[in-house]
Design a protein around this motif. Sequence first.
Motif, PDB file in Angstrom:
ATOM      1  N   LEU A 183       0.830  -1.208   0.000  1.00 19.04           N
ATOM      2  CA  LEU A 183       0.000   0.000   0.000  1.00 19.04           C
ATOM      3  C   LEU A 183       0.862   1.255   0.000  1.00 19.04           C
ATOM      4  O   LEU A 183       0.509   2.261  -0.629  1.00 19.04           O
ATOM      5  N   LEU A 184       1.988   1.228   0.712  1.00 17.85           N
ATOM      6  CA  LEU A 184       2.892   2.372   0.720  1.00 17.85           C
ATOM      7  C   LEU A 184       3.472   2.612  -0.673  1.00 17.85           C
ATOM      8  O   LEU A 184       3.666   3.763  -1.095  1.00 17.85           O
ATOM      9  N   LYS A 185       3.741   1.555  -1.409  1.00 17.08           N
ATOM     10  CA  LYS A 185       4.317   1.688  -2.745  1.00 17.08           C
ATOM     11  C   LYS A 185       3.367   2.381  -3.718  1.00 17.08           C
ATOM     12  O   LYS A 185       3.804   2.906  -4.750  1.00 17.08           O
ATOM     13  N   LYS A 186       2.085   2.421  -3.378  1.00 17.57           N
ATOM     14  CA  LYS A 186       1.102   3.051  -4.251  1.00 17.57           C
ATOM     15  C   LYS A 186       0.932   4.541  -3.961  1.00 17.57           C
ATOM     16  O   LYS A 186       0.179   5.230  -4.647  1.00 17.57           O
ATOM     17  N   SER A 187       1.621   5.041  -2.963  1.00 19.35           N
ATOM     18  CA  SER A 187       1.566   6.466  -2.622  1.00 19.35           C
ATOM     19  C   SER A 187       2.648   7.229  -3.365  1.00 19.35           C
ATOM     20  O   SER A 187       3.702   6.679  -3.697  1.00 19.35           O
ATOM     21  N   ASN A 188       2.404   8.510  -3.588  1.00 19.77           N
ATOM     22  CA  ASN A 188       3.400   9.362  -4.248  1.00 19.77           C
ATOM     23  C   ASN A 188       4.515   9.783  -3.301  1.00 19.77           C
ATOM     24  O   ASN A 188       5.662   9.947  -3.722  1.00 19.77           O
ATOM     25  N   HIS A 189       4.189   9.956  -2.010  1.00 20.16           N
ATOM     26  CA  HIS A 189       5.187  10.434  -1.047  1.00 20.16           C
ATOM     27  C   HIS A 189       5.024   9.702   0.288  1.00 20.16           C
ATOM     28  O   HIS A 189       4.709  10.319   1.311  1.00 20.16           O
ATOM     29  N   PRO A 190       5.250   8.399   0.338  1.00 16.10           N
ATOM     30  CA  PRO A 190       5.024   7.643   1.567  1.00 16.10           C
ATOM     31  C   PRO A 190       6.121   7.853   2.609  1.00 16.10           C
ATOM     32  O   PRO A 190       7.285   8.095   2.269  1.00 16.10           O
ATOM     33  N   ALA A 191       5.731   7.729   3.879  1.00 15.19           N
ATOM     34  CA  ALA A 191       6.685   7.888   4.973  1.00 15.19           C
ATOM     35  C   ALA A 191       6.296   6.986   6.138  1.00 15.19           C
ATOM     36  O   ALA A 191       5.117   6.709   6.359  1.00 15.19           O
ATOM     37  N   VAL A 192       7.317   6.566   6.876  1.00 13.73           N
ATOM     38  CA  VAL A 192       7.131   5.712   8.047  1.00 13.73           C
ATOM     39  C   VAL A 192       7.812   6.368   9.237  1.00 13.73           C
ATOM     40  O   VAL A 192       8.927   6.897   9.113  1.00 13.73           O
ATOM     41  N   VAL A 193       7.148   6.348  10.389  1.00 14.86           N
ATOM     42  CA  VAL A 193       7.744   6.848  11.629  1.00 14.86           C
ATOM     43  C   VAL A 193       7.655   5.760  12.692  1.00 14.86           C
ATOM     44  O   VAL A 193       6.566   5.263  12.991  1.00 14.86           O
ATOM     45  N   LEU A 194       8.803   5.390  13.240  1.00 15.49           N
ATOM     46  CA  LEU A 194       8.888   4.412  14.317  1.00 15.49           C
ATOM     47  C   LEU A 194       9.345   5.114  15.593  1.00 15.49           C
ATOM     48  O   LEU A 194       9.743   6.279  15.554  1.00 15.49           O
ATOM     49  N   PHE A 195       9.320   4.384  16.711  1.00 18.50           N
ATOM     50  CA  PHE A 195       9.713   4.987  17.990  1.00 18.50           C
ATOM     51  C   PHE A 195      10.782   4.160  18.690  1.00 18.50           C
ATOM     52  O   PHE A 195      10.629   2.953  18.881  1.00 18.50           O
ATOM     53  N   SER A 196      11.861   4.839  19.058  1.00 17.99           N
ATOM     54  CA  SER A 196      12.925   4.262  19.862  1.00 17.99           C
ATOM     55  C   SER A 196      12.816   4.863  21.267  1.00 17.99           C
ATOM     56  O   SER A 196      11.729   5.196  21.722  1.00 17.99           O
ATOM     57  N   THR A 197      13.940   4.994  21.953  1.00 15.75           N
ATOM     58  CA  THR A 197      13.984   5.607  23.279  1.00 15.75           C
ATOM     59  C   THR A 197      15.348   6.249  23.493  1.00 15.75           C
ATOM     60  O   THR A 197      16.355   5.778  22.942  1.00 15.75           O
ATOM     61  N   VAL A 198      15.382   7.282  24.303  1.00 22.25           N
ATOM     62  CA  VAL A 198      16.633   7.948  24.638  1.00 22.25           C
ATOM     63  C   VAL A 198      17.623   6.977  25.278  1.00 22.25           C
ATOM     64  O   VAL A 198      18.849   7.148  25.179  1.00 22.25           O
ATOM     65  N   ALA A 199      17.106   5.919  25.914  1.00 19.79           N
ATOM     66  CA  ALA A 199      17.972   4.984  26.645  1.00 19.79           C
ATOM     67  C   ALA A 199      18.916   4.219  25.727  1.00 19.79           C
ATOM     68  O   ALA A 199      19.945   3.717  26.184  1.00 19.79           O
ATOM     69  N   VAL A 200      18.595   4.098  24.437  1.00 26.62           N
ATOM     70  CA  VAL A 200      19.489   3.397  23.520  1.00 26.62           C
ATOM     71  C   VAL A 200      20.803   4.147  23.381  1.00 26.62           C
ATOM     72  O   VAL A 200      21.883   3.555  23.415  1.00 26.62           O
ATOM     73  N   GLN A 201      20.744   5.464  23.220  1.00 24.20           N
ATOM     74  CA  GLN A 201      21.961   6.250  23.063  1.00 24.20           C
ATOM     75  C   GLN A 201      22.591   6.602  24.398  1.00 24.20           C
ATOM     76  O   GLN A 201      23.817   6.530  24.550  1.00 24.20           O
ATOM     77  N   ALA A 202      21.769   6.958  25.372  1.00 21.51           N
ATOM     78  CA  ALA A 202      22.305   7.485  26.625  1.00 21.51           C
ATOM     79  C   ALA A 202      22.855   6.391  27.537  1.00 21.51           C
ATOM     80  O   ALA A 202      23.786   6.621  28.301  1.00 21.51           O
ATOM     81  N   GLY A 203      22.294   5.202  27.484  1.00 20.94           N
ATOM     82  CA  GLY A 203      22.707   4.145  28.402  1.00 20.94           C
ATOM     83  C   GLY A 203      22.171   4.412  29.786  1.00 20.94           C
ATOM     84  O   GLY A 203      22.689   5.261  30.496  1.00 20.94           O
ATOM     85  N   MET A 204      21.122   3.710  30.175  1.00 15.24           N
ATOM     86  CA  MET A 204      20.464   3.964  31.454  1.00 15.24           C
ATOM     87  C   MET A 204      20.303   2.667  32.227  1.00 15.24           C
ATOM     88  O   MET A 204      19.921   1.638  31.655  1.00 15.24           O
ATOM     89  N   ALA A 205      20.597   2.715  33.501  1.00 15.85           N
ATOM     90  CA  ALA A 205      20.436   1.542  34.355  1.00 15.85           C
ATOM     91  C   ALA A 205      18.993   1.071  34.346  1.00 15.85           C
ATOM     92  O   ALA A 205      18.065   1.876  34.246  1.00 15.85           O
ATOM     93  N   PHE A 206      18.814  -0.234  34.446  1.00 16.37           N
ATOM     94  CA  PHE A 206      17.508  -0.892  34.539  1.00 16.37           C
ATOM     95  C   PHE A 206      16.724  -0.879  33.227  1.00 16.37           C
ATOM     96  O   PHE A 206      15.564  -1.280  33.201  1.00 16.37           O
TER      97      PHE A 206
END
Length: 229
Positions: A105-128
Amino acid sequence: MANYLVIGGSSGIGLATAEQLKADGHRVIVSTRKEEAIAGFETLQWNAESATPLALPLEALDGVVYCPGTIQLKPFHRFSEADFIQDFQINALGAAKVLQECLPLLKKSNHPAVVLFSTVAVQAGMAFHSSISMAKGAIEGLTRSLAAEWAPTIRVNAIAPSLTNTPLAEKLLSTPEKLEASNKRHPLQRVGTTNDLAQMTTFLLSEKSSWITGQILHVDGGMSSIKSI
């Protein structure tokens, strides 16, 4: 008018994003884990842990936002294998399955986009945060890989927020004292709001960000890059 799918759009960042997209005049379909109607939106039931087919009533899709997340915070030795699997299934594998299903369905769009979500903890390194950091680290890898594979047709980006005032984070912000402490941990002296994240999400879906792909954008009150003295 564009067609957008917001996975996990019943509350928090997903709902705020859906509301902004609708206010801009777009058609928005939101998914929920439970069989429930979200006022003002077309809704469908979908659960990352069961991964039933989406069965979208669309011929083309202009954008996908994947919002489901988890917050399991505890010492590394207390995480069970089931904990790690659950976090990975909801955060990473669910996103991959959604995107595989939505790709035609995305391939049928003229300007498709995807947004996912990570977390600050991946880069910052946080206990627990070991389990969620592993799962969201996979999201960051998926973001860059798909951005490369799907260029120049489909743009793919991810947002890495810090603590945001949503139902998912309710236990961490449940008292005035907890909220104040969390505010002070951020250089900008406050936790995020759903509107903060929704504004960035709708920007990344729009043509205003047409030269941005493969990026992990840190919307985190400065948490990942600066420290207050």
